[in-house]
Enzyme design. Structure first.
Site, PDB file in Angstrom:
ATOM      1  N   GLU A   1      -1.135  33.091  19.449  1.00 53.51           N
ATOM      2  CA  GLU A   1      -0.198  33.425  20.529  1.00 53.51           C
ATOM      3  C   GLU A   1      -0.748  34.676  21.175  1.00 53.51           C
ATOM      4  OE1 GLU A   1       3.839  33.034  18.613  1.00 53.51           O
ATOM      5  OE2 GLU A   1       4.215  34.287  20.368  1.00 53.51           O
TER       6      GLU A   1
ATOM      7  N   CYS B   1       4.487  40.736  25.103  1.00 51.59           N
ATOM      8  CA  CYS B   1       3.570  39.729  25.673  1.00 51.59           C
ATOM      9  C   CYS B   1       4.242  39.028  26.842  1.00 51.59           C
ATOM     10  CB  CYS B   1       3.118  38.689  24.664  1.00 51.59           C
ATOM     11  SG  CYS B   1       3.703  38.893  23.026  1.00 51.59           S
TER      12      CYS B   1
END
Ligand SMILES: Cc1cc2nc3c(=O)[nH]c(=O)nc-3n(C[C@H](O)[C@H](O)[C@H](O)COP(=O)(O)OP(=O)(O)OC[C@H]3O[C@@H](n4cnc5c(N)ncnc54)[C@H](O)[C@@H]3O)c2cc1C
Length: 1004
Positions: free
Chosen positions: A762, A796
């Site tokens: 990720e 993120c």
């Protein structure tokens, strides 16, 4: 003015058991409310209103024909909310086509409002004929036709709005008020000329987001007060017109967390309004807003009251609104009376039921609060209203009660109660609502009525208009039911004095009850009782030192974990799941302690800490449930004489490498998923945040994870992380971090001999938000500020690239500039801090270097002020760039890039896709089909429409991207656990031992 530093709660806990609160409110009410008498009074009013229904163009008629629960009603409401502010023809056409295209306005149905129906039907027919299917290109001819339809719709919405707004300016509104007063006096044949009709003016608009907005509202209120004062020709605030003010309009940070600034900046501003109002001896009422400001509003009232007592002791016009739907409403009345008495003042209290019920319920569910701060049954609100009314009347020496309601039963009960006590009071209604009922009420000239009269231009009325549409359209609303002849009068006037036996909405903890999962409990930071344990934990926290692992430690741990894998993998699934559930419960019990660690080690703000601990708890519970639901052995179909089963089990030793920005949530999520699938886990936390990891690993062991199934290996990624990835015993890697490191890991794994192991990565993103010109700028700016700057941009999912339509770019950019100035950048342990420091010196230097580059190459929009000397603070900042392609890399900090766009939105999403990342996308538009079209074209993992784009919730918004942003599957989603598993199909020939016994026995 004093500014209470550490206030004690004035009110009881907001989340007490609803039925117990109700029982308290009911005490003594039956003796004071004669409901049968109220029904006798109200019945003729209701009958008279029903005998003379509102004209076809009135709001009630419209909403009866097209309730907001229908596609048509919703279309009308959404057009009303957005269309008037859209500056460009293309977007207006697309919006109108989008909304009208969904509805089936049926002229053929006849009914009482046939004319309206046929008008609407022709508009729809026209729109369907002329408007493009999508909001793409339409020919000139078509566009001319479409513009006619749009112009007609705009006009219709303006007319709709006018029903609720008395005038566009205070002058116009006062003119309308004078005319209404005159008409009423002559209808009443009042000998004195006093119609008994008063007004309280309200200057419309969204809450302030910037200082400039706030100052504009201040000027507008001041102007209104001067006008009201100049026209005043009666003595005392009771008989004169007055003003209502919203504190959120006067200060962009009217929040409990900004208490210091509220006292230093907002109060002097309110005082500027109080002085002329007090001199003119008119009523100035502070409107009631959301429940998280309730305590604060009383502190404000207290501070202002003591100043009024000193400067204007004779003034009896200061007031505030109290919302009966609050579970603490009765105590608010008591507290207001206490404040008035202490300061020897007489205050005016407007009792309302409350306008933000839906918002209160949503907020409590989102934050996972212990309960709701408002009642969950409509008639509980009515009971509370009557109990508060009784308390107001009982405090007549210090309170002049003003009862604001359109409900005939409530009005009659209140009038009965007030008359029985001989109390002075007035009734109030909103302009455009309850006119029929009040026409009847005012046949009794002894009942004074004040009309709350919004004043403003069309563009300012939209939010107010939608609130009123919702209020008039809600099935539970009295106004709605009054206009619905299917509701009989007895039902309409049924006594509310019968508390329910259970709550009306399941508590936030039960949000996922349908799936059997308990929601994690959050903290209401505006509630002193809930915040105190957090403050204490932060103060008491010291961050423990964690030793780095050596290469030898890695080797020993991998050997141990490989041994530990077999028994852990053999542990029944239910038991592995139970361990995670125990861990979740332990974490919930230790939430303050973990928040303390997160503040001190990861430099997170309190709100972010609570959200992070909740996420970790949710991960544990969710993966426990998912494992039990998805990883069980499955029987498969096949021929007779054979059994087929699919088994899922752990792969071996999983290496979990997590980042510092979610040192608990991501760390916990990776480990929980790997463990519950049967793997043993080598956990490598980020170098910057080992202590949070250490404590969580200890917690997991205490919850029952065997020592040999989980090892913590702290140390640099380059050595420890690399050694773990390269180890031959590694059966899988789960990594969250930068794209560059993910690539390195991928290469290392590819170079290894032996089994090919899976990598779940990720990574980051250049996350964009597309804003078109139908979006509400205030909502956009709220979403932008939260998405780009919360957590100092170190998420993120954070917004990096804002693409705003050229038609609204100037105003949105101006508002972002203003909102940046209002951010507090400081020590994250302080409640008031919006943005804390960046994680370490490297990040600090890197982000600053990027900002320096942008200063030279882009246009600076604005930046937040930083006065604190706390280390590594970076002022949130925004720059404008010419093109999307100019944004080439993810900057992991509070830096926002803004680009304007025009033309077709498809080109914008194509350019965003071309950046190669695909993590999060925000879309701000009121054109539903456009939102869906953009989302479908986006090669992006998480798309958020008309909200912020951070804070994905486990099991609700499974999180993770594609392209340069990661491999998937999504964390917190239903497909995650499979990637941690190996599969085995087990086929047994059950006919092997001589024949097919089952078939022969007829068991087929
Ligand atoms: C003069 C005036 C000033 C106002 N100022 C304010 C203000 O400052 N702040 C503010 O918030 N509102 C204010 N209002 C708005 C007011 O709250 C609404 O108009 C009012 O709630 C409508 O009440 P009603 O008695 O007319 O209608 P009713 O239909 O009898 O009551 C509606 C009330 O029930 C509540 N309700 C609906 N469903 C439920 C449920 N399931 N459980 C619990 N409660 C439920 C609604 O939220 C609403 O409060 C003002 C209204 C007036 C008339």
């Amino acid at each position: 003015m004093s500014s209470p530093h550490l206030p004690a709660a004035r009110l009881p806990y907001p989340y007490r058991e609803e039925l117990a609160v109700l029982a308290g409110l009911m005490q003594g009410l039956a003796d004071n409310v004669d409901w049968p008498a109220a029904v006798r009074t109200a019945r003729p009013w209701v009958q008279a209103v029903r005998d003379k229904p509102a004209p076809f163009w009135a709001m009630e008629s419209l909403l009866r024909e097209y309730p907001i629960s229908s596609a048509e009603g919703l279309a009308l409401m959404r057009l009303a909310e957005a269309l008037l502010r859209v500056p460009d023809a293309e977007t207006a056409i697309a919006l109108t086509a989008d909304q009208l295209g969904k509805a089936e306005f049926d002229a053929a149905s006849g009914g009482p409002h046939k004319m309206l129906a046929s008008l609407s039907a022709s508009a729809i027919a026209l729109s369907k004929k002329f408007l493009p299917e999508s909001d793409g290109d339409a020919g000139l001819f078509k566009r001319l036709g479409a513009q006619t339809v749009v112009a007609a719709t705009v006009r219709a919405i303006q007319l709709l709005g006018r029903q609720f707004v008395l005038g566009r300016s205070i002058k116009e509104a006062m003119g309308e008020a004078a005319a209404a007063r005159k008409a009423h006096a002559s209808a009443q044949r009042s000998p004195t000329g006093d119609s008994g009709l008063r007004f309280s003016y309200d200057m419309l608009g969204e809450g302030a987001r910037t200082e400039a907005d706030a100052l504009r509202y201040l000027a507008s209120y001041l102007n209104a007060i001067h006008s009201i004062a100049a026209a005043k020709n009666t003595a005392g605030p009771e008989a004169a017109d007055g003003i209502s003010i919203k504190l959120s309009a006067l200060f962009s940070r009217y929040e409990d967390a900004q208490r210091e600034r509220v006292f230093n900046e907002l109060l002097p501003r309110v005082w500027q309004l109080i002085e002329p109002a007090a001199r003119a001896d008119i009523n100035l009422t502070i409107d009631a807003e959301e429940s998280d400001r309730l305590e604060l509003s009383l502190d404000v009232l207290d501070a202002l009251s003591s100043r009024i007592a000193a400067a204007f002791p004779q003034w009896r016009g200061f007031g505030l609104a109290v919302q009966a739907y609050q579970t603490r409403a009765l105590q608010v009345v008591d507290e207001v009376a206490r404040i008035a008495r202490t300061n020897e003042l007489r205050v005016m209290v407007r009792l309302v039921k409350g306008a933000y019920w839906d918002g209160e319920i949503k907020r409590a569910q989102e934050l996972g609060l212990a309960g709701y701060p408002v009642f969950t049954h409509k008639h509980h609100t009515d009971i509370s209203y009557l109990a508060c009314a009784r308390a107001l009347i009982a405090n007549a020496d210090v309170i002049y009660p003003q009862f604001a309601t359109h409900n005939a039963g409530t009005i009659a009960a209140i009038i009965g109660m007030a008359k029985a006590k001989g109390a002075a009071y007035e009734m109030q209604r909103l302009h455009g609502m309850g006119e029929g009922v009040y026409r009847e009420v005012m046949r009794d000239p002894s009942i004074p009525v004040r009309v709350y009269a919004p004043v403003g231009e069309h563009r300012d009325l939209l939010a107010y208009l939608v609130r009123r549409l919702l209020e008039n359209g809600a099935n539970s609303s009295f106004v709605h039911q009054l206009s619905d002849h299917a509701v009989d009068v007895d039902a309409l006037l049924a006594s509310p004095l019968v508390p329910a036996t259970s709550v009306g909405i399941a508590p936030p903890a039960a949000l996922y009850a349908a799936t059997g999962r308990v929601n994690s409990t959050g903290v209401d930071l505006a509630c002193i009782e809930e915040r105190a344990p957090l403050d204490r934990a932060v103060a008491a926290t010291t961050v423990p030192a964690v030793n780095d692992a050596s290469p030898a430690d890695v080797d020993a741990a991998m050997a141990r974990l490989q041994r530990g894998f077999t028994p852990w993998n053999a542990t029944p699934l239910a038991e592995r799941a139970a361990v995670l559930r125990r861990a979740a419960d332990a974490l919930a019990a230790r939430l303050p302690e973990f928040c303390g660690l997160l503040v001190k080690e990861a430099h997170k703000t309190l709100g972010d800490c609570v959200a992070e601990v909740r996420e970790a708890i949710d991960f544990c519970r969710y993966y426990a449930d998912q494992a039990e639901a998805r990883l069980q052995t499955q029987a498969l179909p096949g021929p007779t004489g054979e059994s087929n089963e699919l088994h899922l089990h752990g792969r071996g030793v999983f290496v979990c490498i997590s980042p510092w920005n979610f040192p608990l949530a991501i760390f916990a999520g990776q480990i929980a998923a790997a463990l519950v699938a049967g793997n043993s886990v080598a956990a490598k936390p980020a170098e910057q945040t080992p202590a949070v990891a250490l404590r969580f690993v200890e917690l997991l062991h205490q919850a029952g994870v065997p020592a040999d199934a989980l090892a913590l290996l702290h140390g640099p990624g380059e050595t420890i992380g690399a050694a773990l990835v390269a180890d031959a015993r590694t059966a899988g890697v789960c990594f969250t971090g930068s794209t560059a490191v993910a690539r390195l890991i991928n290469r290392t794994l590819a170079l290894k001999d032996g089994p090919i192991v899976p990598l779940i990565a990720e990574t980051g993103g250049i996350n964009a938000m597309i804003v078109d010109s139908s979006a509400l700028p205030e909502q956009v700016v709220d979403a932008v500020v939260q998405s780009a700057f919360r957590s100092a941009g170190q998420r993120c999912s954070a917004l990096r690239l804002l693409c705003v339509h050229e038609g609204v770019a100037d105003s949105v950019i101006e508002m972002i500039r203003g909102a940046l100035k209002e951010l507090k950048v400081d020590d994250p342990a302080l409640l008031a801090t919006d943005v804390g420091p960046v994680i370490d010196a490297d990040a600090f230097e890197g982000i600053n270097a990027h900002i320096a580059r942008l200063r030279a190459q882009a246009t600076l929009i604005g930046e937040a002020p930083v006065s604190s000397t706390f280390p590594r603070l970076i002022a949130p900042v925004a720059f404008e760039l010419p093109r999307i392609a100019d944004v080439t890399q993810e900057i992991f900090g509070p830096v926002l890039h803004i680009v304007r766009w025009g033309g077709d939105v498809s080109a914008v999403i194509a350019q965003i896709n071309a950046l190669g990342y695909g993590l999060t996308l925000g879309i701000q538009t009121r054109i539903d089909s456009r939102a869906l079209r953009v989302a479908a074209a986006a090669r992006i993992g998480n798309v958020y429409v008309n909200r912020n784009m951070i804070g994905a919730v486990v099991g609700v918004q499974p999180f993770g991207g594609e392209g340069l942003s990661g491999t998937g599957p999504k964390a917190g989603g239903p497909h995650y656990l499979y990637r941690f598993c190996a599969e085995q199909a087990l086929t047994i020939n059950t006919a092997a031992a001589g024949g097919n016994a089952a078939l022969l026995a007829g068991l087929h």
